[in-house]
Structures are given as structure tokens and as C-alpha cells.
Design an enzyme around this catalytic site. Structure first.
Site, mmCIF file in Angstrom:
data_model
loop_
_atom_site.group_PDB
_atom_site.id
_atom_site.type_symbol
_atom_site.label_atom_id
_atom_site.label_comp_id
_atom_site.label_asym_id
_atom_site.label_seq_id
_atom_site.Cartn_x
_atom_site.Cartn_y
_atom_site.Cartn_z
ATOM 1 N N ASP B 6 0.861 -1.183 0.000
ATOM 2 C CA ASP B 6 0.000 0.000 0.000
ATOM 3 C C ASP B 6 0.896 1.232 0.000
ATOM 4 O O ASP B 6 1.723 1.410 0.899
ATOM 5 C CB ASP B 6 -0.863 -0.044 1.274
ATOM 6 C CG ASP B 6 -2.018 0.928 1.200
ATOM 7 O OD1 ASP B 6 -2.167 1.606 0.170
ATOM 8 O OD2 ASP B 6 -2.773 1.009 2.194
ATOM 9 N N ASP B 101 -2.950 2.528 -5.912
ATOM 10 C CA ASP B 101 -1.875 2.579 -4.922
ATOM 11 C C ASP B 101 -1.855 1.375 -3.989
ATOM 12 O O ASP B 101 -1.268 1.427 -2.922
ATOM 13 C CB ASP B 101 -1.972 3.883 -4.116
ATOM 14 C CG ASP B 101 -3.308 4.020 -3.411
ATOM 15 O OD1 ASP B 101 -4.192 3.175 -3.625
ATOM 16 O OD2 ASP B 101 -3.471 4.996 -2.655
ATOM 17 N N GLU B 102 -2.485 0.288 -4.390
ATOM 18 C CA GLU B 102 -2.644 -0.812 -3.438
ATOM 19 C C GLU B 102 -2.811 -2.128 -4.201
ATOM 20 O O GLU B 102 -3.525 -2.174 -5.206
ATOM 21 C CB GLU B 102 -3.888 -0.470 -2.618
ATOM 22 C CG GLU B 102 -4.307 -1.378 -1.598
ATOM 23 C CD GLU B 102 -5.608 -0.947 -0.914
ATOM 24 O OE1 GLU B 102 -5.934 -1.642 0.029
ATOM 25 O OE2 GLU B 102 -6.293 0.027 -1.314
#
Lengths: 371, 388
Positions: B6, B101-102
Site C-alpha cells: 500500500d 496505490d494498493e
């Protein structure tokens, strides 16, 4: 009713009519044909209420005119299983007797008056088309129709009759087939502004009712239905309701395009070869024209890839387009193998326009790269 | 072992990286200094003032007047997200991105090459820092649920490994709010029973949890015991993409179901588009209050990932193809199969402008969603079902 029939001729007429009868219907009488005998002719009728046919039965000797209703399954079996040349059919109020040389069947009689009327052709204003042309009008368009479309009425072939021109158009929104020819308007018949969309199934039945003879067919388009009279049958069909898209806009008016002539037979073979390595999920075939040849290539995961080359008379700039091979195969299939057709291309994003010199036009939209 | 990676304050960190003068100052991506719009991301400096994403920019401005507002550059973030994914994919093909983003990674198959999953996590974290000059938090654990908690635990710049024999020790002290799906309503139930930690929740029997939470009881029981057997599936390899939801209360109104359907379809559409794939067959799944489950499917003329096309098919299945019985629905699911990743679209003779308009609509909606989160943009039909 009392009459003697040529068994094979009766069987042929019966089978033509029986294709129209619904396989399941809330009205049980529709799974019968009606046989009507007059002094000079006999007619087999069948209908699903949307579509009805009257098929002429040649070779009848009538002793007493009248009519009867015959169950399709059983009566068909009787005709098929027999090897007699002649079959005699007789009805009274209790039943129908079918008699051959050494066989006899008794079938229960339904009241022929309960059989829905099947319209006959009594039009004064109609359009006359040679059998040969009508066959091409149907064969070259009917495959492109789409019964699933909800937005437009594409579940049939649009027929336009204006002056001496008759045009048939079928499309599924991805490709469009148009066939045009010359006929003869009788009594000023024309489709005018009205949309005459004849259902796909009706077109197929009409085609089946065509003879090879050098004769003409009469078409009468009315506001909700159409009547067609061929030398052996009359077909009645309701029209498809709804809107047909503006098909003329589909044919691009191109100043600069590349015209490529190909011979149908070899090209069709190459398409079928390239198609081998396509799949339901990966359908496209890349066509690259140029340098005196066309190269077809296809690749599908888990299936493999293909590359097929065919020499053609084209030396213009190299041009590539990806098409669903089924669409191009559909077009080539309805043409004679030794005929030449012209493919008109602009770029990989624009439509491929295929034409012949006898009034056939076919537009295919490509598979374009996502941006 | 599963990795959850993350990125820390991703958008804001990217902006700081490209403009070092921002470092140490509160940075807000999205919204405007005049106080319009919504916060898409805030760096840790800004978070100290209570600013967080999805907050109205006006409020953020009041909380932190000196914050520097930056216009988001979503396609640029997507590009960097791709660079991050390139690093992941050097270690394992099993990458399941959850957003820009993860992502979840399953690197079990690569341990012989690169060392243990924990070692792989460390390498990835280091490479993101040295090659991209960005910071990621990493969780390494026996399953997705634990890995996600682990990556969040020491954020920012966190690195937490949960060994299989430490699962219970790891979970027990955590507050129950860490469990997925614990919202306001469930939280109140926990409060009423004085259940504060996952350890306390674990003391309850499965039957008790069923009584308290109905169908969700089973899931809470499993999570409290650290059980989660969902696999890491890269969407690219998936044979189907689907989404379903179980309702807190059975739903009997067609309009409300339709509104839920819109939400499910939008999520499926987004996932298809994120991977440039299209689906040809649409499935609708309905579970009634008596647990009878019915699925209906429909094959489209062409593969599509246009939300409107998928939605039309879904609504058709929901409104026309279900058996005639009183509605009382506890679960609704929507999925797409027959996936096509050819990157090609059959062009249409008619209505091409309409299709392009719908495509453009999806593109813009995807950007807004990526920027501001799922609640930022919604189809009209969904507004009726205002929850949270």
C-alpha cells in the site's frame, strides 16, 4: 371431398407448407395443414398466424371438391412411408380416409372451417420480379439480419420498391448487405415512405417456394403485411414493426479509397483457412493488402496462429484492416466462386465496402483497436 | 504467504517527490484553495490537522489554512502505478491490484528464486524507494485479510510480517473496527456487547455470532480466527469478474434492488476497463430470504466494458427474467464472463456516437472515482439508496 393425388407431388407441397406450422402453439389446429380441393386444383395451407402459405398441389384428380384438416406429424409419416404412386383421400363428417394400394388410414376429422383463413393473392397493384432476381435479393441479404436487436427492427429484410428499382437490405448493425435489381411495377405499386420489413423466417420460406423456372414473382407490400405469389405458392406475412436504421448513410462517399479486386473462390478459401485459428473470444483476422498480395493472419490464445497469403492484382499502398472473418465469409459464400468482387478500403478504422457489378453491396465495420 | 503493498499518501507523495519544496509542508491533492471540491489525498503533514481524503476542500482549508492545494494529475499517477506494478511483476505474476496505490501479491511460487515472502516484500519496498523515490507500507501474512491489516498497522513506511504461528497473538489485541465490514451498525452491536478487541470477539461461539449478525456471523467468526481463504487473482487471468453484496436487511422493492445493481455493475465495469478487457456474457445472481439462489445470464452481441451496456443487460435480467415470486432478496450479485482481452472492438454501423459518448462517460467517471473515491460520482438511479 374426394380426390386422388400423385403421392410425391403431394408430399413435396405438404412439406413446403408444413415448415410454416408452429411446433408448439396454444391453438392446436395450427399443427395441422388444411387441404382444399376444387375442380381444377388443390392447395395445402399452413399458418402460424404471422406467416401463412398456400402451396399448389399439381397432379390431382378431383371427384368431389371440399377440404379437410390433416395432422402434420401423422399425415407426413403416411406420405413418407408409402411407396405408392397414387394416394386417395376422402372425407366425410366422421373422419378422413387415406388410402394407398394396400394400406388404409383413418384419421379423426377436425372441422376445416375452424382453420384460420390464409390470405390469397388478389392484389391489383403489385411489383413483378424475375424469380432469379428475387432469389438473389433474398440469399444475399437474409443472412445479415438480426432477430435480437431491440433498438431497431433488424429481424427482417427491408424491401424498397420504387419505379423499376427493387432493393433488399439486411443488417445486424455490424455489417449490412444490400442487393438491388430491376423489376416492374404494376398498377403504380411502390413502397414509398413505408417501411416494408419482411421477417427473416418469411424470407426463407419465400426463397423455398421459388422454382427454377424462368418465371416472375409478384409482391404486394401493404401497410402491415406483404403478399407474395410465386408460380407454386402464395405467401402471406406480417411485417416487422419498428424502425429500420438509415441504411443509405452506411455506404461511405469516398473520394480517396483503395479499390482492390479479388476473385471470390480463392479469397473465400484463404478466409476459411485464417479463420481456423480464431476463437469465440478472439475473432479478428488481420487483412494486409499490398505488394501484389493479401496476407491474412489470425492469432488466438490457446488456439494458435495462422498466416495465409494470396496473390492479388493490387499494387497500391499497403493497407491493413482487422475484420471478423465470419462477416466476410458470409459475403463470399453467396457469390459464385469465379466472380470478381471489389473491396473498397480507406484505413483500418473505416468500413470495408465490398461490391459486385450486379447490384450487390456489402459494408463491414472493422474490429478497431481500443484507444 | 500473501503480501499487501500500500503506497503511503500516494498522490501527495508523488507531488512531493517531483517538487521537493513541498516536503515538510501540508499538501492536499484535489479541491482548491478557495475551498471548492473534494480532497483526493493529503500528505501526513496535512493529516496532522485532521485533513483526510473525501473531505470537502472547504473544511480542509479551515482545518489547515496553510495547506498547499494541488490539482490532481490522475493519468500521471496511473503511469507511476504501472511502474510500481512492473516491479511487482518481476517477482510474481499473481498481482491483484485493488486501486492505483494498493495491491495483493502471492509470491509463494517465487520463494525459491528470491527468498521468503517476507524477503520479497522487503526487496519490493526497497526498490520502490530507490527506483521510484516513493514509500510503501508492506504487510506479509498467511492471507489477504491479515496482510491488509499488517500493511496498515505501522503506516507510514511500515513493514509488518505475521508468521502463521503468530496470527492469534497478532489479531487479539486489535480493535474490532479493524475487521472488514464493520460499519456504524455492526460497531453499535459490538459496543452493546462490550466487544472491543478481536480477542474478545474470538471468545464468542459461532452460534452466538450467527444470532447477533445473521449471515455475517460466520464471516466475523472466521476473521476473528484469522481465517480467510480468498486467493490472489489477477483480473487479467480471471475467467469472470463479478461483485456481489449481502444486504443487512432483505430487500423487497425492485427500485432499491435496481439501485444496488447499478453500484455492482459500475464496480465490475471499472475493473474490466482497468485491465482493458471486455465481457460478453452477463450473469445476475439473486439469493432470496429463504436462501434459494437463482442465476440468470444473457449473452450480448459483442463483448463490452461500457457500464451502460452492462447495466442494460443487468436490468433486463433483474426486471424481466426472474421467476415471478415475491421479492425478498438477501444477496444480489452481478458478473461478467466470456472475457475478451484482444483490445479490439467491433465497430458499429449505427449509433457509434452514442457508444463513444458512453465510453467517454466511463472514462471520465473512472478518473473521478480514482481521484475522489467511489462516492464522488454516481449514476442518478443510485441516489435513492443513500447509505452510510
Amino acid at each position: 371431398m374426394k380426390a386422388t393425388f400423385d403421392r410425391e407431388k403431394l408430399l413435396t407441397a405438404f412439406q413446403l407448407a408444413a415448415t410454416v406450422a408452429p411446433s408448439r402453439s396454444p391453438k392446436p389446429i395450427l399443427s395441422n395443414v388444411k387441404l382444399e380441393v376444387t375442380a381444377d386444383q388443390a392447395i395445402v395451407m399452413a399458418t402460424d398466424l404471422e406467416l401463412g402459405v398456400r402451396v399448389v398441389v399439381p397432379g390431382v384428380q378431383c371427384e368431389a371438391p371440399g377440404s379437410c384438416v390433416l395432422p402434420i406429424q401423422r399425415f407426413g409419416s403416411i406420405l413418407r412411408e408409402s411407396s405408392d404412386a397414387l394416394i386417395r383421400i376422402e372425407t366425410d363428417g366422421h373422419g378422413t380416409q387415406v388410402r394407398g394400394d394396400r394400406s388404409e388410414f383413418k384419421l379423426p376429422a377436425a372441422n376445416p372451417d375452424e382453420f384460420p383463413a390464409v390470405a390469397s393473392f388478389a392484389e391489383k397493384s403489385y411489383y413483378e420480379v424475375p424469380v432469379k432476381l428475387l432469389r438473389e435479393l433474398i440469399r444475399r441479404t437474409v443472412f445479415a439480419t438480426d432477430n435480437e436487436s431491440s433498438r431497431y427492427a433488424l429481424g427482417g429484410v427491408l424491401i424498397e420498391m420504387q419505379g423499376s428499382d427493387i432493393i433488399a437490405v439486411g443488417t445486424d448493425g455490424r455489417r449490412l448487405a444490400k442487393m438491388q435489381g430491376q423489376g416492374n411495377s404494376v398498377g403504380g405499386h411502390s413502397t414509398g415512405d413505408q417501411m416494408t420489413i419482411i421477417p427473416t423466417k418469411a424470407m426463407q420460406v419465400i426463397e423455398r417456394m421459388l422454382t427454377d423456372a424462368d418465371e416472375t414473382v409478384q409482391l404486394a407490400a401493404r401497410s402491415n403485411d406483404v403478399l407474395v405469389k410465386t408460380p407454386r405458392a402464395t405467401i402471406y406475412s406480417r411485417l416487422v414493426e419498428g424502425r429500420f436504421p438509415r441504411w443509405r448513410d452506411v455506404f461511405p462517399k469516398r473520394e480517396e479509397a483503395h479499390k482492390i479486386d479479388v476473385v471470390v473462390g480463392p479469397f473465400y478459401t484463404a478466409v476459411r483457412q485464417a479463420q481456423i485459428t480464431t476463437s469465440e473470444e478472439s475473432r479478428g483476422v488481420d487483412f494486409t493488402f499490398g505488394d501484389g498480395k493479401v496476407v491474412l493472419s489470425a492469432r488466438a490464445a490457446d488456439v494458435g496462429q495462422s498466416r495465409v497469403e494470396l496473390p492479388i492484382a493490387y499494387d497500391g499502398p499497403t493497407i491493413g484492416i482487422m475484420l471478423d472473418p465470419r462477416f466476410i465469409a458470409d459475403f463470399l459464400r453467396v457469390l459464385d466462386a469465379d466472380r470478381t468482387c471489389t473491396i473498397d478500403l480507406k484505413d483500418s478504422e473505416g468500413a470495408a465496402v465490398c461490391t459486385t457489378d450486379d447490384g450487390y453491396g456489402y459494408v463491414i465495420m472493422p474490429l478497431a483497436r481500443d484507444h | 504467504m500473501i503480501l499487501h503493498i500500500d503506497m503511503d499518501a500516494f498522490y501527495a507523495s508523488v507531488e512531493e517527490r517531483d517538487n521537493p519544496s513541498l516536503v515538510g509542508k501540508p499538501v492536499i491533492v484535489g479541491g482548491s484553495a478557495e475551498g471548492r471540491g473534494v480532497v483526493a489525498a493529503a500528505n501526513y503533514e496535512a493529516r496532522k490537522y485532521g485533513v483526510h481524503s473525501a473531505m470537502a476542500a472547504g473544511r480542509a482549508k479551515r482545518l489547515c489554512p496553510q495547506a498547499i492545494f494541488i490539482k490532481p494529475r490522475i493519468s500521471y499517477y496511473a503511469e507511476i502505478s504501472r511502474q510500481i506494478r512492473d516491479i511487482f511483476e518481476q517477482y510474481t505474476p499473481l498481482v491483484e491490484p485493488l486501486s492505483l496505490d494498493e495491491a495483493f501479491l502471492d509470491a509463494s511460487g517465487s520463494e525459491a528464486l528470491f527468498g521468503s515472502s517476507a524477503e520479497i516484500g522487503r526487496q519490493i519496498k526497497r526498490r520502490i524507494r530507490t527506483e521510484l523515490n516513493l514509500v510503501a507500507s508492506v504487510g506479509v501474512a498467511p492471507n489477504k485479510f491479515l496482510a491488509k491489516i499488517a500493511s496498515d498497522l505501522r503506516k507510514p513506511d511500515g513493514f509488518v510480517v505475521v508468521e502463521p504461528d503468530q496470527v492469534q497473538a497478532f489479531l487479539d489485541p486489535l480493535p474490532v473496527g479493524r475487521l472488514w465490514g464493520v460499519g456504524k451498525v455492526t460497531g453499535q452491536v459490538f459496543d452493546r456487547w462490550s466487544i472491543r478487541t478481536i480477542g474478545q470477539l474470538r471468545q464468542l461461539s459461532r452460534e452466538t455470532l450467527d444470532d447477533l449478525f445473521g449471515s455475517s456471523g460466520e464471516r466475523y467468526w472466521q476473521l476473528a480466527h484469522g481465517i480467510d481463504d480468498r486467493r490472489v487473482t489477477p483480473d487479467r487471468e480471471a475467467k469472470s469478474i463479478s461483485n456481489e453484496t449481502t444486504f443487512a436487511e432483505d430487500i423487497a422493492e425492485l427500485d432499491i434492488l435496481r439501485a444496488w445493481l447499478v453500484e455492482l455493475v459500475e464496480q465490475v465495469g471499472r475493473r474490466l476497463r482497468r485491465h482493458d478487457i471486455k465481457g460478453r456474457t452477463v450473469d445476475l445472481k439473486v439469493r432470496y430470504a429463504d436462501f434459494t439462489t437463482i442465476t440468470r445470464s444473457m449473452t450480448l452481441p459483442e463483448p463490452t466494458n461500457i457500464t451502460q451496456d452492462l447495466l442494460n443487460a443487468g436490468v433486463e435480467l433483474l426486471t424481466r427474467r426472474l421467476p415471478s415470486r415475491p421479492l425478498s432478496v438477501r444477496l444480489l450479485g452481478f458478473g461478467v464472463t466470456k472475457l475478451d482481452d484482444s483490445g479490439r472492438t467491433q465497430q458499429q454501423l449505427f449509433d457509434q456516437p452514442d457508444r463513444q459518448r458512453n465510453q467517454e462517460l466511463d472514462r471520465v467517471a473512472d478518473q473521478i472515482t480514482a481521484k475522489f473515491g467511489k462516492l464522488a460520482i454516481r449514476r442518478g438511479a443510485r441516489l435513492e439508496k443513500e447509505e452510510d
